[in-house]
Design an enzyme around this catalytic site. Structure first.
Site, short mmCIF file in Angstrom:
data_model
loop_
_atom_site.label_atom_id
_atom_site.label_comp_id
_atom_site.label_asym_id
_atom_site.label_seq_id
_atom_site.Cartn_x
_atom_site.Cartn_y
_atom_site.Cartn_z
N ARG A 76 81.10 35.86 -31.63
CA ARG A 76 82.88 35.61 -30.99
C ARG A 76 83.75 36.28 -31.97
O ARG A 76 85.04 35.69 -31.47
CB ARG A 76 82.98 34.01 -32.42
CG ARG A 76 83.59 33.54 -32.04
CD ARG A 76 83.75 31.64 -32.33
NE ARG A 76 81.91 31.49 -33.20
CZ ARG A 76 82.52 32.38 -35.20
NH1 ARG A 76 83.75 32.49 -35.61
NH2 ARG A 76 80.87 31.47 -36.01
N TYR A 130 103.35 22.61 -17.43
CA TYR A 130 101.57 22.35 -16.44
C TYR A 130 101.82 20.58 -16.96
O TYR A 130 101.92 20.89 -18.26
CB TYR A 130 100.30 23.46 -16.19
CG TYR A 130 99.10 22.59 -16.34
CD1 TYR A 130 98.84 22.25 -15.08
CD2 TYR A 130 98.41 22.29 -17.56
CE1 TYR A 130 97.32 21.20 -15.12
CE2 TYR A 130 97.01 22.07 -17.61
CZ TYR A 130 96.28 21.58 -16.56
OH TYR A 130 95.23 21.04 -15.77
N ASP A 195 104.44 31.21 -19.27
CA ASP A 195 103.41 30.96 -18.10
C ASP A 195 103.48 31.79 -17.18
O ASP A 195 104.19 30.90 -16.00
CB ASP A 195 103.13 29.55 -18.07
CG ASP A 195 101.74 29.23 -17.62
OD1 ASP A 195 101.47 30.10 -16.90
OD2 ASP A 195 101.05 28.49 -18.19
N LYS A 220 92.90 30.28 -12.07
CA LYS A 220 93.53 29.78 -10.56
C LYS A 220 93.70 31.71 -10.24
O LYS A 220 92.62 32.65 -9.28
CB LYS A 220 94.80 29.61 -11.05
CG LYS A 220 94.82 28.45 -12.13
CD LYS A 220 94.69 27.26 -11.24
CE LYS A 220 94.47 26.24 -12.75
NZ LYS A 220 95.59 26.21 -13.47
C1 LIG Z 1 95.50 24.83 -14.98
C2 LIG Z 1 97.34 25.44 -15.65
C3 LIG Z 1 97.27 25.85 -17.10
C4 LIG Z 1 95.54 25.25 -17.90
O1 LIG Z 1 94.81 25.86 -18.01
P1 LIG Z 1 93.17 25.76 -17.74
O2 LIG Z 1 92.55 27.35 -17.00
O3 LIG Z 1 93.78 24.89 -16.75
O4 LIG Z 1 93.06 25.41 -19.06
C5 LIG Z 1 97.84 26.19 -17.33
N1 LIG Z 1 99.32 26.61 -17.04
C6 LIG Z 1 99.52 26.15 -15.75
C7 LIG Z 1 100.59 26.61 -15.16
C8 LIG Z 1 98.08 26.05 -14.73
O5 LIG Z 1 98.07 25.94 -13.65
#
Ligand SMILES: *Cc1c(COP(=O)(O)O)cnc(C)c1O
Length: 403
Positions: A76, A130, A195, A220
């Site tokens: 951790r 998101y 982001d 992603k």
């Molecule tokens: C999917 C997504 C998230 C969240 O990510 P997870 O890996 O699903 O927790 C945050 N920001 C954006 C722009 C996303 O597309």
């Protein structure tokens, strides 16, 4: 923690080109180890015959949050395999450090907790975000209070207890863009988090423009194959140290197997993003000229995401695609399409959703690596009216087949 020097965003320019870093960063020691592929360390604990020494190392981590020299004590705290992914992502984003998490939401949670622990619970944010990020900020689950504003309202929305300004650009799902440099200026000494999930470091490196924190849902594009969940924050070492302490205390660590897959994903990231973006731009051109489409959204920065509003029933398009997969998420090698108002942004209040431009006729498509003509053929048939030859009483061939 916020000394005058530390609030100045610091970029760490790459000495090698992005495509080169993508395949080499985080692997620089492999040849000396006699290895070609990175090793996977699945240890949860690490043996040590020197408990006084361990006590000192744990004290040092608790005080500074700096990465431990030597083995991690316990998984951790750190892991050598996930550390390789962090090193590589930091090189691509041109930041000093990066800290990985179990998911994008775990990464955002750690950022919010790091600020709240300093009494800075107020966040200024620009919609759309998101859906789950919007929900996490707005629902007060972490004691966060949020002021939603547009880019022009940021300076005015900042309070003494503001710990973070957050934007997505291009934003999920409308692909709306903000001028990061202008926005960073409005933030003053408050850290700006961008982001960067949609653009990836291939198309945009927010720290170059004055952002202090760069967030990715690594699930992603960084992973890129729809088979690994992760999150990461790229930033200066001072903020990274705080994030490591939060991660140690709250436990949202990235699994080493996921770290391995994400490092592997990074090596093809530039090639994947450029190839998919070429197809996305072409589909954007064709959709724009198509009389069945009311509006197409495609960002100036480019990328592999295309959103569009249909005149007809968006649910019918989702039920009619055959090559394209009707599924949430994005950034995979195969093309995905989804209806944000029903899925990715369902958790956002309907009024807020509509006001942010996420209408009921909007579809969001993540373009993959298939041939663009095959993708266009599938989209075209899915957008078409039901075939005229359908006889009343028979099942139209475009109905879901119950796969
Ligand atoms: C999917 C997504 C998230 C969240 O990510 P997870 O890996 O699903 O927790 C945050 N920001 C954006 C722009 C996303 O597309």
């Amino acid at each position: 923690m916020d000394t005058e020097a530390s609030i100045l965003p610091s970029t760490t320019p790459r000495s090698r080109a992005l495509a080169t870093e993508a395949v080499h960063a985080g692997r620089d020691d492999l040849a000396a180890l006699g290895l070609h592929a990175p090793p996977i360390d699945l240890s949860t604990t690490y043996p040590s015959y020197d408990s006084r020494g361990e006590a000192e190392r744990i004290d040092a981590f608790a005080t500074t949050g700096a990465r431990l020299d030597g083995p991690p004590v316990y998984a951790r705290l750190d892991n050598p395999t996930t550390a390789r992914f962090e090193t590589a992502l930091a090189r691509l984003e041109e930041t000093a450090s990066a800290v990985s998490f179990a998911s994008g939401m775990a990464a955002l949670t750690a950022v919010l907790l790091a600020r709240a622990s300093m009494g800075l619970r107020h966040v200024v944010a620009v919609r759309p975000l998101y859906g789950c990020s919007d929900h996490l900020l707005g629902a007060g689950l972490l004691g966060t209070e949020v002021t939603w504003t547009d880019p022009a309202g940021i300076a005015g929305a900042i309070r003494p207890d503001t710990g973070l300004v957050m934007v997505e650009t291009p934003a999920n799902p409308t692909l709306a863009e903000v001028d990061i440099r202008a926005l960073a200026h409005s933030c003053g000494s408050v850290p700006l988090l961008v982001d960067n999930t949609f653009a990836t470091p291939v198309l945009q490196r927010p720290v170059e423009h004055g952002a202090r924190l760069v967030l990715h849902s690594a699930t992603k594009y960084l992973g890129g194959h729809g088979d690994v969940m992760g999150g990461v924050v790229a930033c200066d070492e001072e903020f990274a140290a705080r994030l490591r302490q939060v991660r140690f205390a709250t436990g949202g660590v990235l699994h080493p197997m996921a770290g391995y897959l994400l490092l592997r994903g990074l090596s093809t990231l530039p090639v994947r993003v450029r190839a998919a973006s070429t197809s996305a731009a072409e589909l954007c051109r064709r959709l724009t000229a198509d009389p069945r489409i009311a509006r197409v959204h495609y960002p100036k920065v480019g990328g592999a995401m295309v959103s569009f509003e249909v005149y007809g029933d968006p649910h019918r398009v989702i039920s009619a695609v055959r090559l394209i997969t009707p599924a949430v998420s994005l950034g995979s090698v195969d093309t995905l399409i989804q209806h944000p108002a029903s899925i990715s942004h369902r958790i956002v209040d309907e009024g807020d959703r509509q006001a942010a431009g996420v209408g009921d006729r909007l579809l969001r498509m993540s373009v993959g690596l298939e041939d663009v003509e095959d993708l266009w053929a599938d989209l075209c048939q899915a957008l078409s009216d039901p075939p005229a030859r359908t006889v009343a009483g028979t099942v139209p061939e475009w109905l879901p087949t119950g796969r």
